[in-house]
Design a protein around this motif. Structure first.
Motif, PDB file in Angstrom:
ATOM      1  N   LYS A 169       0.857  -1.196  -0.014  1.00  0.00           N
ATOM      2  CA  LYS A 169      -0.177   0.017  -0.083  1.00  0.00           C
ATOM      3  C   LYS A 169       0.849   1.313  -0.018  1.00  0.00           C
ATOM      4  N   ALA A 170       1.812   1.037   0.782  1.00  0.00           N
ATOM      5  CA  ALA A 170       2.812   2.553   0.795  1.00  0.00           C
ATOM      6  C   ALA A 170       4.083   2.146   0.786  1.00  0.00           C
ATOM      7  N   PRO A 171       4.871   1.886  -0.338  1.00  0.00           N
ATOM      8  CA  PRO A 171       6.389   1.521  -0.692  1.00  0.00           C
ATOM      9  C   PRO A 171       6.773   2.771  -0.597  1.00  0.00           C
ATOM     10  N   GLU A 172       8.089   2.907   0.077  1.00  0.00           N
ATOM     11  CA  GLU A 172       8.602   4.141   0.217  1.00  0.00           C
ATOM     12  C   GLU A 172      10.404   3.743  -0.320  1.00  0.00           C
ATOM     13  N   VAL A 173      10.994   4.843  -0.954  1.00  0.00           N
ATOM     14  CA  VAL A 173      12.276   4.558  -1.445  1.00  0.00           C
ATOM     15  C   VAL A 173      13.131   5.582  -0.358  1.00  0.00           C
ATOM     16  N   LYS A 174      14.393   5.231   0.271  1.00  0.00           N
ATOM     17  CA  LYS A 174      15.184   6.169   0.894  1.00  0.00           C
ATOM     18  C   LYS A 174      16.608   5.864   0.309  1.00  0.00           C
ATOM     19  N   ASN A 175      17.181   6.827  -0.121  1.00  0.00           N
ATOM     20  CA  ASN A 175      18.682   6.778  -0.571  1.00  0.00           C
ATOM     21  C   ASN A 175      19.769   6.967   0.728  1.00  0.00           C
ATOM     22  N   VAL A 176      20.419   5.951   0.742  1.00  0.00           N
ATOM     23  CA  VAL A 176      21.846   6.091   1.649  1.00  0.00           C
ATOM     24  C   VAL A 176      22.987   5.552   0.749  1.00  0.00           C
ATOM     25  N   ALA A 177      23.809   6.506   0.410  1.00  0.00           N
ATOM     26  CA  ALA A 177      24.542   6.275  -0.505  1.00  0.00           C
ATOM     27  C   ALA A 177      26.125   6.159   0.338  1.00  0.00           C
ATOM     28  N   GLY A 178      27.048   5.461  -0.362  1.00  0.00           N
ATOM     29  CA  GLY A 178      28.562   5.407   0.314  1.00  0.00           C
ATOM     30  C   GLY A 178      28.964   3.954   0.229  1.00  0.00           C
ATOM     31  N   ALA A 179      30.347   4.058  -0.116  1.00  0.00           N
ATOM     32  CA  ALA A 179      31.295   2.834   0.087  1.00  0.00           C
ATOM     33  C   ALA A 179      30.526   1.690  -0.580  1.00  0.00           C
ATOM     34  N   SER A 180      30.095   1.651  -1.763  1.00  0.00           N
ATOM     35  CA  SER A 180      29.702   0.483  -2.604  1.00  0.00           C
ATOM     36  C   SER A 180      28.484  -0.127  -1.998  1.00  0.00           C
ATOM     37  N   GLY A 181      27.711   0.794  -1.244  1.00  0.00           N
ATOM     38  CA  GLY A 181      26.512   0.157  -0.523  1.00  0.00           C
ATOM     39  C   GLY A 181      26.632  -0.307   1.016  1.00  0.00           C
ATOM     40  N   THR A 182      28.002  -0.259   1.229  1.00  0.00           N
ATOM     41  CA  THR A 182      28.260  -0.728   2.613  1.00  0.00           C
ATOM     42  C   THR A 182      27.959   0.271   3.777  1.00  0.00           C
ATOM     43  N   VAL A 183      27.677   1.467   3.491  1.00  0.00           N
ATOM     44  CA  VAL A 183      27.220   2.408   4.471  1.00  0.00           C
ATOM     45  C   VAL A 183      25.809   2.002   4.854  1.00  0.00           C
ATOM     46  N   ALA A 184      25.013   1.878   3.840  1.00  0.00           N
ATOM     47  CA  ALA A 184      23.548   1.402   4.027  1.00  0.00           C
ATOM     48  C   ALA A 184      23.575  -0.087   4.793  1.00  0.00           C
ATOM     49  N   LEU A 185      24.453  -0.819   4.350  1.00  0.00           N
ATOM     50  CA  LEU A 185      24.434  -2.092   4.978  1.00  0.00           C
ATOM     51  C   LEU A 185      24.914  -1.984   6.451  1.00  0.00           C
ATOM     52  N   ALA A 186      25.643  -1.155   6.707  1.00  0.00           N
ATOM     53  CA  ALA A 186      25.821  -1.022   8.224  1.00  0.00           C
ATOM     54  C   ALA A 186      24.634  -0.305   9.200  1.00  0.00           C
ATOM     55  N   GLN A 187      23.612   0.398   8.203  1.00  0.00           N
ATOM     56  CA  GLN A 187      22.537   1.052   9.106  1.00  0.00           C
ATOM     57  C   GLN A 187      21.695  -0.194   9.194  1.00  0.00           C
ATOM     58  N   VAL A 188      21.312  -1.078   8.070  1.00  0.00           N
ATOM     59  CA  VAL A 188      20.212  -2.175   8.132  1.00  0.00           C
ATOM     60  C   VAL A 188      20.810  -3.419   8.949  1.00  0.00           C
ATOM     61  N   ALA A 189      22.049  -3.807   8.848  1.00  0.00           N
ATOM     62  CA  ALA A 189      22.302  -5.207   9.475  1.00  0.00           C
ATOM     63  C   ALA A 189      22.031  -4.992  11.015  1.00  0.00           C
ATOM     64  N   PRO A 190      22.197  -4.200  11.725  1.00  0.00           N
ATOM     65  CA  PRO A 190      21.947  -4.276  13.139  1.00  0.00           C
ATOM     66  C   PRO A 190      20.427  -4.319  13.636  1.00  0.00           C
ATOM     67  N   GLN A 191      19.580  -3.940  12.586  1.00  0.00           N
ATOM     68  CA  GLN A 191      18.225  -4.103  13.002  1.00  0.00           C
ATOM     69  C   GLN A 191      17.627  -5.321  12.850  1.00  0.00           C
ATOM     70  N   SER A 204      19.606  -7.418  -6.064  1.00  0.00           N
ATOM     71  CA  SER A 204      18.629  -8.187  -5.378  1.00  0.00           C
ATOM     72  C   SER A 204      18.132  -7.247  -4.065  1.00  0.00           C
ATOM     73  N   MET A 205      16.961  -7.916  -3.525  1.00  0.00           N
ATOM     74  CA  MET A 205      16.313  -7.450  -2.295  1.00  0.00           C
ATOM     75  C   MET A 205      16.347  -8.264  -1.222  1.00  0.00           C
ATOM     76  N   MET A 206      16.917  -7.578  -0.078  1.00  0.00           N
ATOM     77  CA  MET A 206      17.003  -8.390   1.220  1.00  0.00           C
ATOM     78  C   MET A 206      16.658  -7.602   1.931  1.00  0.00           C
ATOM     79  N   ALA A 207      16.519  -8.200   3.480  1.00  0.00           N
ATOM     80  CA  ALA A 207      15.811  -7.603   4.604  1.00  0.00           C
ATOM     81  C   ALA A 207      16.728  -7.848   5.796  1.00  0.00           C
ATOM     82  N   PRO A 208      16.342  -7.322   6.821  1.00  0.00           N
ATOM     83  CA  PRO A 208      17.244  -7.435   8.116  1.00  0.00           C
ATOM     84  C   PRO A 208      17.324  -8.967   8.758  1.00  0.00           C
ATOM     85  N   GLY A 209      18.474  -9.468   9.215  1.00  0.00           N
ATOM     86  CA  GLY A 209      18.522 -10.872   9.635  1.00  0.00           C
ATOM     87  C   GLY A 209      17.499 -11.055  10.758  1.00  0.00           C
TER      88      GLY A 209
END
Length: 335
Positions: free
Chosen positions: A73-95, A265-270
């Motif tokens: 119903k409400a998909p949203e996109v947020k851009n988190v740029a940096g270091a081949s995507g690993t900046v975003a990864l570091a934000q998502v992985a702990p959640q 690909s599409m992934m989600a937090p562990g």
């Protein structure tokens, strides 16, 4: 850091993907009065690069198709740029266990983890689906003196610092492919004046502004500019010409072993609940089956390489081992 012809062929075989489909799985059983699974209420999709990048295009294609198909119903996109995507990864992985959060991932993030020596890896995420593959494109300004990729690397070999090539983050798919081409033409990958940017839009601006002499990115990021003649297509990493976009050469014109595909690909937090994971995969399968997604594949010149769930998880392990081997050969591996 020398790569033999056999190694180069194996690298291309590793990255080249085989398109395959998957049968639908059931969701968590929530149904409306017609017996159909209800739409997901909200999904935040992290695009781990700047607007206009391949990851941004992928995330927004998923957003648009999910919304149009009534899957979210409400998909949203947020851009988190940096270091081949690993900046975003570091934000998502702990959640861990967090619902309603997806992150676009792919070869660039996998190689970024390995080349940047990050403290988080893709193992800390929940694999949902490998969505597509995309060829790499090398482009030059329309008034460039280079007539072929051979001309480009001849100039690099003569004076590496005189030819700057804009691409994605260090260790990205763009960087890997430039490294393979450099090895093929007898140039040390470390000698290439590779200038990393956070997205294809920035790389294109650098080219049009005369700051670099060439650019490399996913085909979809440069296709429109090649079509209207603002940029000249020098090389596409496919075995055959691509429909609708003119390039001077294909990879097969140089060496069939240089055919190459990036993947996303599409992934989600562990730590997600199994029912939630199944619901997300079910939604992505329905998206994949829709006409909207077929149109997105065609519009962006993406290759259909869709797999999900356990099959995707197993493939990721194999791919990580192989990509690490590639980066070891290029002298870029730290992790």
């Amino acid at each position: 850091m020398k790569i033999t012809r056999v190694a180069a062929v194996s690298v291309a075989a590793v990255i080249a993907l085989t398109a395959c489909n998957s049968n639908s799985t059931s969701s968590d059983g929530t149904a409306d009065s017609g017996g159909k699974p209800q739409a997901l209420n909200r999904i935040e999709i992290i695009a781990p690069a700047a607007p206009g990048s391949g990851w941004d295009q992928t995330a927004r294609a998923v957003q648009d198709t999910m919304r149009a198909g009534g899957l979210v119903k409400a998909p949203e996109v947020k851009n988190v740029a940096g270091a081949s995507g690993t900046v975003a990864l570091a934000q998502v992985a702990p959640q861990k266990g967090k619902k309603d959060l997806w992150i676009a991932s792919g070869l660039a993030m996998m190689s970024g983890v390995i080349s940047n020596g990050t403290g988080v890896t893709l193992d800390e995420l929940t694999p949902l689906a490998r969505l597509m593959g995309e060829y790499e494109a090398i482009v030059i300004p329309k008034n460039s003196p280079y007539k072929s990729v051979e001309d480009l690397f001849k100039a690099i070999k003569k004076n590496p610092k005189s030819v700057a090539i804009a691409g994605g983050s260090a260790g990205s798919a763009d960087h890997i492919y430039i490294g393979l081409l450099a090895q093929h033409f007898g140039v040390k990958p470390a000698d290439v004046n590779y200038v990393p940017y956070s997205g294809g839009g920035e790389a294109m601006t650098a080219m049009l502004g005369g700051k670099v002499q060439a650019g490399i990115s996913g085909l979809s990021e440069f296709a429109a500019q090649v079509k209207v003649g603002r940029l000249k297509g020098l090389l596409v990493s496919s075995a055959k010409p691509v429909d609708g976009v003119e390039f001077v050469q294909t990879a097969a014109d140089i060496d069939k072993g240089l055919e190459f595909q990036n993947w996303r690909s599409m992934m989600a937090p562990g730590g997600l609940d199994e029912k939630v994971t199944a619901q997300y995969i079910d939604a992505l399968k329905k998206m994949y089956a829709s006409q909207g997604w077929k149109d997105a594949l065609q519009r962006n010149s993406w290759n259909d390489n869709f797999i999900t769930g356990d099959e995707f998880s197993s493939w990721l392990k194999e791919e990580n081992t192989r990509v690490k081997g590639v980066l070891d050969e290029l002298g870029l591996a730290k992790n």
